[in-house]
Write an enzyme that holds these catalytic residues in place. Structure first.
Site, mmCIF file in Angstrom:
data_model
loop_
_atom_site.group_PDB
_atom_site.id
_atom_site.type_symbol
_atom_site.label_atom_id
_atom_site.label_comp_id
_atom_site.label_asym_id
_atom_site.label_seq_id
_atom_site.Cartn_x
_atom_site.Cartn_y
_atom_site.Cartn_z
ATOM 1 N N HIS A 182 -28.271 11.959 -20.654
ATOM 2 C CA HIS A 182 -29.534 12.450 -21.197
ATOM 3 C C HIS A 182 -30.676 11.727 -20.489
ATOM 4 O O HIS A 182 -30.731 10.499 -20.463
ATOM 5 C CB HIS A 182 -29.586 12.227 -22.704
ATOM 6 N N GLU A 394 -23.645 4.020 -27.681
ATOM 7 C CA GLU A 394 -25.093 4.161 -27.860
ATOM 8 C C GLU A 394 -25.708 2.771 -27.799
ATOM 9 O O GLU A 394 -25.408 1.909 -28.622
ATOM 10 C CB GLU A 394 -25.405 4.814 -29.210
#
Length: 442
Positions: A182, A394
């Site tokens: 991303h 993450e």
């Protein structure tokens, strides 16, 4: 990777002149001076809070809306928002100023051989400099590394990487790292670059543990899976997420979410991805209908059909999670879940113990721990690629800065991930792992 319905173009960085002029869009960067980012506590009041916010134009940053909503507001909306009486915390008083501060790069940097404390990890960098940095790493380890590619992006950029190996030459089971899936998650690339640096410098320095890693596994490290989106986030729209592929038909929206475009689980249910080309989680018209994903899928197949994949990690931000399959079904658990969870717990513990701030990573199966994601990489690389271990990690933080993580936190972020990888890599084979804890703990 957080979800959220995008209702306006998000903030962007000032144009970075070091990005190649041939890929700079003709539009000017968008300024969001004075925009604020708020965290709104939701809990059991999510529906009522959403109703209160229904007259506002905003976007959400965060993962789990049942706890908080992290939202971005334009300056003209701030006075009315503050009269709502919600339980809030202001994360960015001026998002434009935070973006400008983040984008300040050092004009000069030089990596010294075997130096893990070089200036590279003190700031963010333009895309072309990332290529240069990886080429320097390759040149520092010429006989035990090769330049690799999984193909090209929609706009024709090479999805480059390095293949590293130890004694006995290449051909051992693979450890595969993906970064910058991303575009707006800028911290991912420095992390995988730092891991690459540590593997090379540690091996050359004679560190027994690092040498064991490279002697037992071949490492395939791709720091920019979505290079077009990353360049766009540097030149035009700082919080751009997807690739830069045009939408289907007459759609005026751009981009597919590469992490919703993998074949396995792509059409598993009506949640976890969007069929709307304007959505941040648009999954595409068909599985693997992005050139980026087609190349990545073929690369995974090649590793599977060769020595096999021992470990796969897809690096993202933010939230501080270590997530294993499955993401596409929150109630379906893989047979390896116990092994994965034990390993993730030890990684989390090691990172927490190494940090003066006691940085904590939550761990568990993706769908049950965070939210449903269909067509995601870890599910595909586990099911189709037959990886023994498969995770999404993450990175920092839990929302104080979100995607706009200050440069001052880069070094702590990359260093703690090396601590975690030293533990995880030691757990991959039964010789190290007894099902409860590591035989060797670092």
């Amino acid at each position: 990777m957080p979800l959220g319905k995008m209702r306006f173009l998000l903030p962007t960085f000032a144009l970075l002149s070091l990005v190649a002029s041939s890929v700079v869009p003709s539009v000017s960067p968008i300024s969001y001076d004075g925009y604020r980012v708020y965290r709104v506590k939701t809990g059991k009041n999510l529906l009522a809070i959403r109703e209160k916010l229904s007259s506002f134009t905003y976007s959400t940053w965060n993962h789990d809306l049942t706890r908080n909503i992290d939202l971005v507001l334009s300056p003209d909306q701030v006075p009315a928002f503050e009269t709502l009486g919600l339980d809030t915390k202001c994360l960015h008083e001026d998002l434009g100023a935070s973006i400008v501060a983040e984008s300040q790069v050092k004009s000069h940097w030089k990596r010294q051989a075997n130096d893990s404390n070089d200036a590279w990890f003190g700031s963010y960098h333009p895309y072309e400099e990332h290529i240069e940095y990886f080429k320097e790493l390759h040149a520092s380890f010429p006989n035990q590394s090769e330049w690799i590619s999984s193909g090209t992006s929609y706009e024709g950029r090479d999805i480059y990487g390095l293949h590293l190996w130890g004694a006995g030459g290449p051909g051992k089971p693979a450890v595969l790292y993906h970064g910058t899936v991303h575009a707006r998650e800028w911290i991912a690339a420095p992390v995988v670059e730092y891991l690459t640096l540590q593997l090379i410098s540690g091996y050359k320095a004679g560190d027994n543990i690092t040498q064991a890693f490279l002697n037992n596994y071949d490492f395939y490290i791709l720091p920019f899976v979505n290079p077009d989106g990353f360049v766009y986030s540097q030149t035009t729209e700082r919080l751009w997420r997807k690739n830069r592929q045009p939408g289907p038909g007459n759609s005026t929206c751009y981009g597919r979410d590469i992490n919703r475009n993998w074949a396995f689980g792509w059409d598993a249910n009506n949640r976890g991805a969007s069929t709307n080309p304007c959505s941040q989680t648009y999954k595409g018209e068909a599985p693997s209908d992005t050139p980026e994903n087609q190349g990545l899928s073929a690369f995974v197949d090649k590793l599977r059909d060769g020595p096999g994949i021992k470990l796969f990690i897809d690096w993202h931000s933010y939230g501080q999670y270590i997530l294993s399959p499955y993401g596409y079904n929150e109630t379906l658990y893989a047979p390896e879940l116990g092994k994965w969870t034990n390993a993730a717990g030890l990684v989390s513990e090691a990172i927490r113990d190494s940090s003066s701030a006691r940085t904590t990573f939550t761990f568990g199966p993706s769908g049950a721990t965070l939210y449903t994601t269909t067509g995601a990489a870890p599910d595909h690389v586990y099911e189709v690629g037959k990886a023994d271990f498969s995770y999404t990690i993450e990175l920092r933080d839990t929302g104080d800065y979100g995607f706009v993580l200050p440069p001052s936190l880069i070094r702590a972020s990359v260093e703690e991930q090396w601590v975690g990888q030293r533990v995880l890599l030691s757990l991959l084979d039964e010789v190290f792992f007894d099902g409860v804890g590591p035989a060797i703990y670092f």
